[in-house]
Design a protein around this motif. Sequence first.
Motif, PDB file in Angstrom:
ATOM      1  N   ARG A 245      17.605  63.493 -26.096  1.00 57.88           N
ATOM      2  CA  ARG A 245      17.687  64.849 -25.542  1.00 57.88           C
ATOM      3  C   ARG A 245      18.049  65.819 -26.668  1.00 57.88           C
ATOM      4  N   GLY A 246      17.358  66.925 -26.709  1.00 51.62           N
ATOM      5  CA  GLY A 246      17.618  67.932 -27.745  1.00 51.62           C
ATOM      6  C   GLY A 246      16.760  67.753 -28.993  1.00 51.62           C
ATOM      7  N   ASP A 247      16.035  66.627 -29.064  1.00 54.07           N
ATOM      8  CA  ASP A 247      15.189  66.390 -30.243  1.00 54.07           C
ATOM      9  C   ASP A 247      14.023  67.372 -30.299  1.00 54.07           C
ATOM     10  N   ARG A 248      13.670  67.750 -31.527  1.00 51.35           N
ATOM     11  CA  ARG A 248      12.475  68.589 -31.771  1.00 51.35           C
ATOM     12  C   ARG A 248      11.717  67.889 -32.895  1.00 51.35           C
ATOM     13  N   LEU A 249      10.879  66.954 -32.490  1.00 47.16           N
ATOM     14  CA  LEU A 249      10.214  66.094 -33.473  1.00 47.16           C
ATOM     15  C   LEU A 249       8.789  66.544 -33.754  1.00 47.16           C
ATOM     16  N   GLY A 250       8.395  66.376 -35.005  1.00 51.36           N
ATOM     17  CA  GLY A 250       7.002  66.592 -35.381  1.00 51.36           C
ATOM     18  C   GLY A 250       6.379  65.250 -35.722  1.00 51.36           C
ATOM     19  N   LEU A 251       5.154  65.037 -35.273  1.00 49.69           N
ATOM     20  CA  LEU A 251       4.442  63.803 -35.602  1.00 49.69           C
ATOM     21  C   LEU A 251       3.227  64.210 -36.449  1.00 49.69           C
ATOM     22  N   VAL A 252       3.242  63.779 -37.687  1.00 47.20           N
ATOM     23  CA  VAL A 252       2.211  64.195 -38.646  1.00 47.20           C
ATOM     24  C   VAL A 252       1.607  62.952 -39.270  1.00 47.20           C
ATOM     25  N   ALA A 253       0.331  62.743 -39.084  1.00 49.49           N
ATOM     26  CA  ALA A 253      -0.320  61.571 -39.672  1.00 49.49           C
ATOM     27  C   ALA A 253      -1.825  61.828 -39.691  1.00 49.49           C
TER      28      ALA A 253
ATOM     29  N   SER B 123       1.031  68.052 -35.054  1.00 48.09           N
ATOM     30  CA  SER B 123       0.397  69.207 -35.682  1.00 48.09           C
ATOM     31  C   SER B 123       0.037  68.867 -37.120  1.00 48.09           C
ATOM     32  N   HIS B 124      -0.949  69.565 -37.639  1.00 47.58           N
ATOM     33  CA  HIS B 124      -1.285  69.428 -39.053  1.00 47.58           C
ATOM     34  C   HIS B 124      -0.901  70.707 -39.803  1.00 47.58           C
ATOM     35  N   ASN B 125      -0.227  71.615 -39.087  1.00 45.82           N
ATOM     36  CA  ASN B 125       0.084  72.917 -39.662  1.00 45.82           C
ATOM     37  C   ASN B 125       1.523  72.946 -40.197  1.00 45.82           C
ATOM     38  N   ALA B 126       1.659  72.984 -41.522  1.00 46.32           N
ATOM     39  CA  ALA B 126       2.983  72.852 -42.150  1.00 46.32           C
ATOM     40  C   ALA B 126       3.932  73.984 -41.749  1.00 46.32           C
ATOM     41  N   ASP B 127       3.430  75.229 -41.727  1.00 49.68           N
ATOM     42  CA  ASP B 127       4.307  76.348 -41.368  1.00 49.68           C
ATOM     43  C   ASP B 127       4.839  76.180 -39.949  1.00 49.68           C
ATOM     44  N   PHE B 128       3.951  75.810 -39.048  1.00 57.73           N
ATOM     45  CA  PHE B 128       4.325  75.630 -37.644  1.00 57.73           C
ATOM     46  C   PHE B 128       5.361  74.502 -37.509  1.00 57.73           C
ATOM     47  N   LEU B 129       5.119  73.406 -38.208  1.00 57.21           N
ATOM     48  CA  LEU B 129       6.054  72.275 -38.162  1.00 57.21           C
ATOM     49  C   LEU B 129       7.416  72.679 -38.709  1.00 57.21           C
TER      50      LEU B 129
ATOM     51  N   ASN C 219      10.181  57.430 -39.650  1.00 60.37           N
ATOM     52  CA  ASN C 219      10.912  58.696 -39.748  1.00 60.37           C
ATOM     53  C   ASN C 219      10.849  59.225 -41.181  1.00 60.37           C
ATOM     54  N   GLN C 220      10.370  60.445 -41.339  1.00 55.41           N
ATOM     55  CA  GLN C 220      10.207  61.030 -42.673  1.00 55.41           C
ATOM     56  C   GLN C 220      11.323  62.021 -43.005  1.00 55.41           C
ATOM     57  N   GLY C 221      12.190  62.307 -42.048  1.00 59.11           N
ATOM     58  CA  GLY C 221      13.274  63.259 -42.296  1.00 59.11           C
ATOM     59  C   GLY C 221      12.859  64.697 -42.054  1.00 59.11           C
ATOM     60  N   LYS C 222      13.615  65.606 -42.621  1.00 60.67           N
ATOM     61  CA  LYS C 222      13.405  67.027 -42.366  1.00 60.67           C
ATOM     62  C   LYS C 222      12.285  67.614 -43.217  1.00 60.67           C
ATOM     63  N   MET C 223      11.673  68.672 -42.716  1.00 60.73           N
ATOM     64  CA  MET C 223      10.736  69.453 -43.524  1.00 60.73           C
ATOM     65  C   MET C 223      11.572  70.293 -44.487  1.00 60.73           C
ATOM     66  N   TYR C 224      11.055  70.598 -45.649  1.00 61.33           N
ATOM     67  CA  TYR C 224      11.748  71.548 -46.508  1.00 61.33           C
ATOM     68  C   TYR C 224      10.736  72.542 -47.048  1.00 61.33           C
ATOM     69  N   ARG C 225      11.257  73.683 -47.450  1.00 63.06           N
ATOM     70  CA  ARG C 225      10.379  74.739 -47.946  1.00 63.06           C
ATOM     71  C   ARG C 225      10.453  74.770 -49.467  1.00 63.06           C
ATOM     72  N   HIS C 226       9.322  74.899 -50.122  1.00 59.38           N
ATOM     73  CA  HIS C 226       9.348  75.130 -51.565  1.00 59.38           C
ATOM     74  C   HIS C 226       8.276  76.149 -51.898  1.00 59.38           C
TER      75      HIS C 226
ATOM     76  N   ILE D  31      10.619  64.952 -38.940  1.00 58.06           N
ATOM     77  CA  ILE D  31       9.188  64.607 -38.988  1.00 58.06           C
ATOM     78  C   ILE D  31       8.998  63.094 -38.970  1.00 58.06           C
ATOM     79  N   PHE D  32       8.071  62.660 -38.134  1.00 56.24           N
ATOM     80  CA  PHE D  32       7.677  61.252 -38.108  1.00 56.24           C
ATOM     81  C   PHE D  32       6.217  61.148 -38.531  1.00 56.24           C
ATOM     82  N   THR D  33       5.868  60.012 -39.096  1.00 55.11           N
ATOM     83  CA  THR D  33       4.464  59.770 -39.370  1.00 55.11           C
ATOM     84  C   THR D  33       4.081  58.395 -38.820  1.00 55.11           C
ATOM     85  N   ILE D  34       2.789  58.071 -38.873  1.00 53.56           N
ATOM     86  CA  ILE D  34       2.340  56.740 -38.460  1.00 53.56           C
ATOM     87  C   ILE D  34       1.659  56.091 -39.650  1.00 53.56           C
TER      88      ILE D  34
END
Length: 252
Positions: free
Chosen positions: A41-49, A204-210, A227-234, A217-220
């Motif tokens: 509960r409370g999770d906001r996960l992105g699945l990117v693969a 999603s495949h959209n980095a900004d949106f994710l 589990n890939q961990g958090k997105m970061y901005r660079h 972030i999770f991947t397959i």
Amino acid sequence: MKEIKKQTDTNRKRLIHLKDISYAYPGGMLVLNHMDLEFFRGDRLGLVAPNGSGKTTVFHIIMGLLKPLSGYIELFGSEKKEEKDFVDVRKRIGLLFQDSDDQLFCPTVLEDVAFGPLNLGKSREEALDISKKTLEFLGISEFENRITFKLSGGEKRLVALATILSMEPEILLLDEPTTGLDEKTRAILTKIIQETDISYMLISHNADFLYECTDNIFTIKDGRVINQGKMYRHSHDHIHTPSFLPDHGHGH
Ligand SMILES: Nc1ncnc2c1ncn2[C@@H]1O[C@H](COP(=O)(O)OP(=O)(O)OP(=O)(O)O)[C@@H](O)[C@H]1O
Ligand SMILES: [Mg+2]
């Protein structure tokens, strides 16, 4: 503050637990291979693969639309095995299908959005009231009496989202929600998703949106969810649309 609370909260309620799930489409290779996934509960996960790696398949397994060859599915704290176990699940989890045409089947928009609440046992009056409020919330009240199949791809995307939000689900599974949306509509959707109290997993495949909408972030890979961990901005070089076009730019 919210972040710290999340990390230290050991009593997080587990809503989804997939364990050792394997799946192959009839006659095909294994798409999921002893895959595990936990969602709280409370999770906001992105699945990117990559395309074809099994993202949509995972969502369909959670909804009971596909039956795994083997493995364990626990949803809302109890094991789900047979079709009848998933009837209740489909009332509590809203799946936004990758293809809106799989979601929309009523002649008009309002009927489509009211279908879910009616199915949940609401009166016709209540269902229509919720549906109108949902359309208003999404800023698409003017679509109410439109013929569903005559909507544009992006319009269908928003109506499809309305059909699941009107059911007031406890979890949202969003399969590429921004597909076909222009910059302005995507910004509106981003805000709606950011502000919702509902726990969600989105593909999603959209980095900004994710970046804007997920905490983790999770991947397959090879049929398993990792589990890939958090997105970061660079900072980076990227292509802008010419400034004379409307709706150009993306805020940085
Ligand atoms: N109905 C089906 N029958 C047979 N094979 C299928 C079916 N649906 C999907 N597959 C195959 O299963 C694999 C996983 O498909 P899936 O749709 O889960 O991938 P995905 O990660 O969602 O891809 P995309 O990013 O393109 O949406 C792919 O190789 C696909 O070709
Ligand atoms: Mg897919």
